[in-house]
Design an enzyme around this catalytic site. Structure first.
Site, short mmCIF file in Angstrom:
data_model
loop_
_atom_site.label_atom_id
_atom_site.label_comp_id
_atom_site.label_asym_id
_atom_site.label_seq_id
_atom_site.Cartn_x
_atom_site.Cartn_y
_atom_site.Cartn_z
N LYS A 53 0.96 -1.20 -0.13
CA LYS A 53 0.14 -0.45 -0.43
C LYS A 53 1.43 1.26 -0.50
O LYS A 53 0.57 2.25 -0.76
CB LYS A 53 -0.97 -0.08 1.30
CG LYS A 53 -2.13 -0.73 1.29
CD LYS A 53 -2.46 -1.39 2.71
CE LYS A 53 -4.10 -2.04 2.21
NZ LYS A 53 -4.78 -2.88 3.18
N GLN A 97 -4.86 -1.25 9.79
CA GLN A 97 -4.36 -2.77 9.04
C GLN A 97 -5.17 -3.40 9.85
O GLN A 97 -5.10 -4.20 10.93
CB GLN A 97 -3.37 -2.94 8.32
CG GLN A 97 -3.50 -4.02 7.88
CD GLN A 97 -3.72 -4.14 6.30
OE1 GLN A 97 -3.64 -3.21 5.89
NE2 GLN A 97 -4.19 -5.47 5.92
N ASP A 120 -10.56 3.32 4.04
CA ASP A 120 -10.97 1.70 3.58
C ASP A 120 -12.95 2.25 3.52
O ASP A 120 -13.62 0.53 3.83
CB ASP A 120 -11.38 1.36 5.28
CG ASP A 120 -9.99 0.38 4.91
OD1 ASP A 120 -9.51 -0.32 4.03
OD2 ASP A 120 -9.18 0.25 6.06
N1 GUN Z 1 -7.19 -6.62 6.15
C1 GUN Z 1 -7.36 -7.20 4.99
N2 GUN Z 1 -7.89 -6.72 4.02
C2 GUN Z 1 -8.27 -4.73 5.11
C3 GUN Z 1 -8.87 -4.32 4.47
O1 GUN Z 1 -8.87 -3.59 3.18
N3 GUN Z 1 -8.23 -2.84 4.94
C4 GUN Z 1 -7.83 -3.12 6.31
N4 GUN Z 1 -7.87 -1.53 7.18
N5 GUN Z 1 -7.44 -4.01 6.33
C5 GUN Z 1 -7.68 -5.08 5.56
#
Ligand code: GUN
Length: 283
Positions: A53, A97, A120
């Site tokens: 990311k 995350q 998100d």
């Molecule tokens: N863990 C797995 N996928 C995601 C996501 O799209 N966002 C976040 N914050 N954590 C994740």
């Protein structure tokens, strides 16, 4: 053989569009979108997602900050980090995350994120806006799936779609988005009876359960569209939830694993960060 919808290729195109947009925004506002990601603990998958990311942000000309914390962090400390990022005007997107350690209430953390920085789309208000069709920030994976479907001009109106998996992150929001596009949606899950018969009816199958070979060739009709969200490791190899090799000849379109939905999730996150930035700047 069905046409492969490459998330890898589509991501390249969309990320280039994002990069060009970021350049324009920089000229307009003298600032670039800034995504702050909080990573708690040492989970290898989370570490690699967060790294990807950050790298994607930088490549698109955006700013990225990764805040790494030990898994002994208290709930109070994590909430304080989120609140500080909320009030930091140089930050436009805040992402914690998941998963986070069990001793911390995940809902409290998600609820604490300022909705205007919720890249998100996990905040209950954003989820509510999505259900109401009120211009929400869409969660990244469902948004990426829709982008893939639209990139091939696949008709959704009046089509029968089955979503296998009812998670808050994928299954439920994908169902909502496909319904908004006028598909007739079935949500299947671990207790669903006669999954094969239901899948055989479907024009579109979205598999998001996290179990290899959940969908096999005998379960799909000719011309089906397969969107495979699964990421499973089988004998050291990454595979999706669908039996790609045996389904690909029956499908009209199919997404591969890896290189399918996965890259699109990060691409949508970049788009969401730009969207949050623009909304904040226009306020
Ligand atoms: N863990 C797995 N996928 C995601 C996501 O799209 N966002 C976040 N914050 N954590 C994740």
């Amino acid at each position: 053989m069905g046409e492969i919808i490459s998330g890898k290729e589509l991501s390249k195109e969309v990320r280039e569009e994002v990069r060009v947009k970021v350049e324009k925004l920089k000229a307009l506002y003298g600032a670039v979108p800034h995504l702050a990601v909080v990573l708690v603990g040492e989970d290898p998958a989370s570490q690699s997602y967060v790294k990807a990311k950050g790298r994607a942000c930088t490549k698109a000309g955006m700013k990225s900050t990764i805040i790494r914390k030990d898994d002994t962090i208290t709930e109070e400390e994590l909430l304080k980090i989120v609140k500080d990022l909320n009030s930091d005007d140089s930050v436009h997107g805040v992402l914690v995350q998941l998963p986070i350690p069990k001793h911390i209430d995940e809902n409290k953390v998600i609820d604490a994120i300022d909705i205007s920085k919720d890249v998100d789309g996990f905040h209950p208000l954003n989820v509510g806006y999505m259900h109401l069709g009120r211009n929400p920030i869409l969660p990244a994976t469902p948004k990426g799936i829709l982008t893939m479907i639209k990139s091939k001009n696949i008709e959704l109106k009046g089509k029968d779609a089955i979503i296998i998996g009812r998670s808050n992150i994928v299954g439920k929001p994908v169902a909502m988005l496909l319904m908004k596009e006028h598909a007739t949606v079935t949500i299947a899950h671990s207790r669903t009876k006669n999954l094969k018969e239901k899948c055989l009816q479907a024009d579109i199958i979205v598999a998001a359960v996290g179990r290899a070979n959940t969908v096999t060739a005998d379960m799909v009709k000719d011309g089906v569209v397969i969107i495979d969200v699964g990421v499973n490791r089988v004998d050291g190899k990454l595979v999706g939830d669908c039996d790609f090799e045996n389904i690909k000849d029956k499908a009209s379109y199919i997404t591969p694993v890896p290189g399918g939905v996965g890259p699109m999730t990060i691409t949508s996150l970049l788009e969401n960060t730009v969207e949050c930035f623009e909304r904040i700047m226009k306020k």
